[in-house]
Each structure stands twice: as structure tokens, then as C-alpha cells.
Design an enzyme around this catalytic site. Structure first.
Site: not given
Ligand code: NAD
Length: 321
Positions: A196, A209
């Protein structure tokens, strides 16, 4: 005897001088080589800014996506399938995961759903072995699952911090321990890790985080170096992704002064950028692209200037559950 001794001493002196001269000559040649290489690689990099590396095909590849039930992971799974990949969807939320699998099958793609808690090492081991037996060896590993509790540091209960590290960091180790030996044996494979922008800089309300995403970056950097020094694995590729805010609901209260300068990306577009970068074997992908360079440049400035830029941009996340 004295003449003999004197002659021997001057020969040793001469030899020592020659050795030192040789070492300096070696360093000089290495330095010239470094300067020529650096200039050449700079030219190649500029060229690549306008003429990108051709994208590799993922048709027929088996791609495993963790956190495929929602957000970026869901979009990655669907778009990979549209490119002809067979997709193994893993998520802790069975209903969401099944919906992604159904969406892929609804488009005549190949997908399998596995209920998996990636923070649980035994569960990861068990599920990954099941995948090997039932589907086969994967080609692409997307370590995407992540969580983001958002509050001031002292409001995080210890259990929450432990769980955050288990999901966001340790899970990468557990899946890598299962699949990296497979990639090494075969000589090919690609690991894509979701860090991120919070893995490049600090953000308030996101202390654990930020630490977890810095750890993901550290893991990928270390692994990159280890694989680079081992010339048996030139075809094992790594990609680390640094998104800013993606509209998935993870960052529910983003605050930014210049939304057009630091826009919120849709999960569809984020997945598109990630897959395109992965297919070009890019080691680093930032979403939006300019953010990485902006953060890198700001990070070399004096701390007071870093704070001033940060205050000016006001890109923060407010506390939320
Ligand atoms: N959305 C943002 O703004 C953003 C920004 C930077 C980085 N990221 C990173 O991108 C990745 C995806 O983020 P997102 O926004 O799509 O998140 P999201 O919350 O939309 O989806 C995350 C998914 O991971 C699953 N999950 C959570 N804990 C779990 C576990 N213990 N085992 C298996 N599955 C699990 C959830 O059920 C969900 O389906 C993450 O690593 C997040 O940190 C997101």
C-alpha cells in the site's frame, strides 16, 4: 646474508605495491563498468517509459487469489479469468468467495472456491495441499487478502494488532512457504503482493496497518535480493503493489484536499493496472502511478518539508470501525 635479506625485503615490498595497484585497478575497472551500466540502464528505462515490455499471456495459467471474495481480489479473479487463466479463489468469507466463483463460471471461465483463513498457518497448509491435489500447481500467486482497522494507535486492542499482522503479513509467508518451492522446482512462477502507499510512508489512524504494509514491502525486497543472487531462478518474478485509495470500502473515510490529484481508483481499474503490470513483469506497481515517485521524492527531503507537503495535501484517513 644482509644483501640476501635486503633483496628479499624489497621483492616483498614490490609485490605488496603491485597487489595494491592491482586491487585499485580492479576497483577502477568496476567503477567504469558501473558508470557505463548505470547510463545504459537509464537509457533503457527512459525507452521503456514510452515503449513498454510486451505483456506475457496468462491464458491457461492457474492463478491463486487470496481475498477473492471482495474488492480488488474479486476484480483480479474475474479479469484474470477473462484473460484465459484458471482461477483459484480463496477467502475467509465463503458466501463472497462463492459469488466470485459463480461470476467467473457465469462467463464460462474456470474457477474453484476454497474457504481459507490465510492468517491461520495450518489452514493455509491444508488448503494449499488440497489445491495441489485437486487442481495442480499454480503459476501466479496473488497475496491480496488484507484488513485495515482504522483508529488512533492506543485504541487498537492487542488482539486486533496480532490479527492484523497475521492477515496482512504472516499470511504471505505461509502461502510462499507452500508455493515458492514449487516455483523453484519448476523454475517459473510469479508472486504478486499487495502492499500500500501506507507501506511507503506513515499515516495517522493506521499505525499497525502502516507497519504491516511496510513489512510486506520488506518481505518482497528481501525475497527479490535472495532470488537475484541465485541465478537458477531468473524466471521467478515478483511484483509488489502500492495502491493509494481504492473504492472497496476498506478505507471508508478517506480525506483529501485535492481529489483530482490523488484520485480514488475503482477496484476494476486497480485490478486492470495490477494485471497489466504483472504481465509486463514489473517489480513495482503504484496506483496511481505518480504516487510512488511523489512519495520517494518527498521522503528524501528534510522531515519538516515532508510534514509541510503532507499538511498541504491533507491526504489522510479518518477513524472508522
Ligand atoms: N482499498 C484500498 O484503498 C487499498 C489501498 C491500499 C492497499 N490495499 C490492499 O489491497 C488488498 C485488498 O484490499 P481491498 O480493498 O480489496 O479489501 P476488501 O476488504 O474489499 O477485500 C478483502 C478480502 O479479503 C478477505 N479476507 C480478509 N481476511 C481474510 C483472511 N483472514 N483470510 C482470507 N481472506 C480474508 C475478505 O473477506 C475480503 O473478501 C489488501 O491487502 C489491502 O490492504 C487496499
Amino acid at each position: 646474508y644482509h644483501v640476501l635479506l635486503n633483496n628479499s625485503l624489497s621483492s616483498i615490498k614490490m609485490l605488496a605495491i603491485l597487489m595494491i595497484a592491482y586491487q585499485w585497478a580492479l576497483i577502477f575497472c568496476d567503477l567504469i563498468h558501473l558508470i557505463v551500466m548505470t547510463n545504459w540502464l537509464m537509457l533503457v528505462s527512459f525507452y521503456r517509459m514510452y515503449f513498454s515490455v510486451e505483456m506475457k499471456s496468462v491464458a491457461g495459467n492457474i492463478a491463486l487469489v487470496t481475498g477473492a471474495g471482495h474488492g480488488i481480489g474479486k476484480e483480479l479473479a474475474i479479469q484474470l479469468s477473462r484473460l484465459g487463466a484458471k482461477v483459484v479463489c480463496c477467502d475467509i468469507n465463503k458466501d463472497w468467495n462463492d459469488r466470485t466463483v459463480d461470476a467467473i463460471k457465469g462467463e464460462a471461465g474456470h474457477a474453484w472456491g476454497y474457504h481459507c483463513d490465510v492468517s491461520n498457518r495450518d489452514n493455509v497448509k491444508e488448503v494449499m495441499q488440497m489445491i495441489r491435489q485437486e487442481i495442480g500447481d499454480i503459476d501466479l500467486l496473488f497475496n491480496n487478502a488484507g484488513i485495515m482497522p482504522c483508529k488512533p494507535f492506543l485504541k487498537h486492542p492487542p488482539r486486533e494488532i496480532e490479527n492484523l499482522f497475521a492477515v496482512n503479513v504472516l499470511s504471505h509467508f505461509w502461502t510462499l512457504q507452500e508455493w515458492l518451492p514449487v516455483f523453484m522446482e519448476r523454475g517459473t512462477g510469479h508472486v504478486i503482493a499487495l502492499s500500500s502507499v501506507a507501506g511507503l510512508m506513515g499515516t495517522s489512524n493506521l499505525v499497525p496497518y502502516c507497519a504491516s504494509k511496510h513489512a510486506v514491502r520488506g518481505l518482497m525486497e528481501g525475497l527479490k535480493e535472495e532470488l537475484r543472487y541465485d541465478d537458477r531462478f531468473p524466471d521467478i518474478k515478483l511484483t509488489c503493489v502500492y495502491p493509494f485509495v481504492v473504492d472497496t470500502g476498506l478505507a471508508r473515510k478517506p480525506r483529501m484536499r485535492f481529489p483530482s490529484f490523488t484520485p480514488i481508483t475503482s477496484p476494476e481499474r486497480a485490478a486492470e493496472i495490477i494485471i497489466e503490470g504483472m504481465r509486463r513483469n514489473q517489480y513495482m506497481i503504484s496506483i496511481p502511478t505518480k504516487d510512488f515517485y511523489l512519495v520517494k521524492i518527498v521522503n528524501i527531503l528534510p522531515l519538516a518539508i515532508q510534514h509541510a507537503v503532507s499538511d498541504f495535501l491533507e491526504a489522510e484517513v479518518d477513524e472508522h470501525e
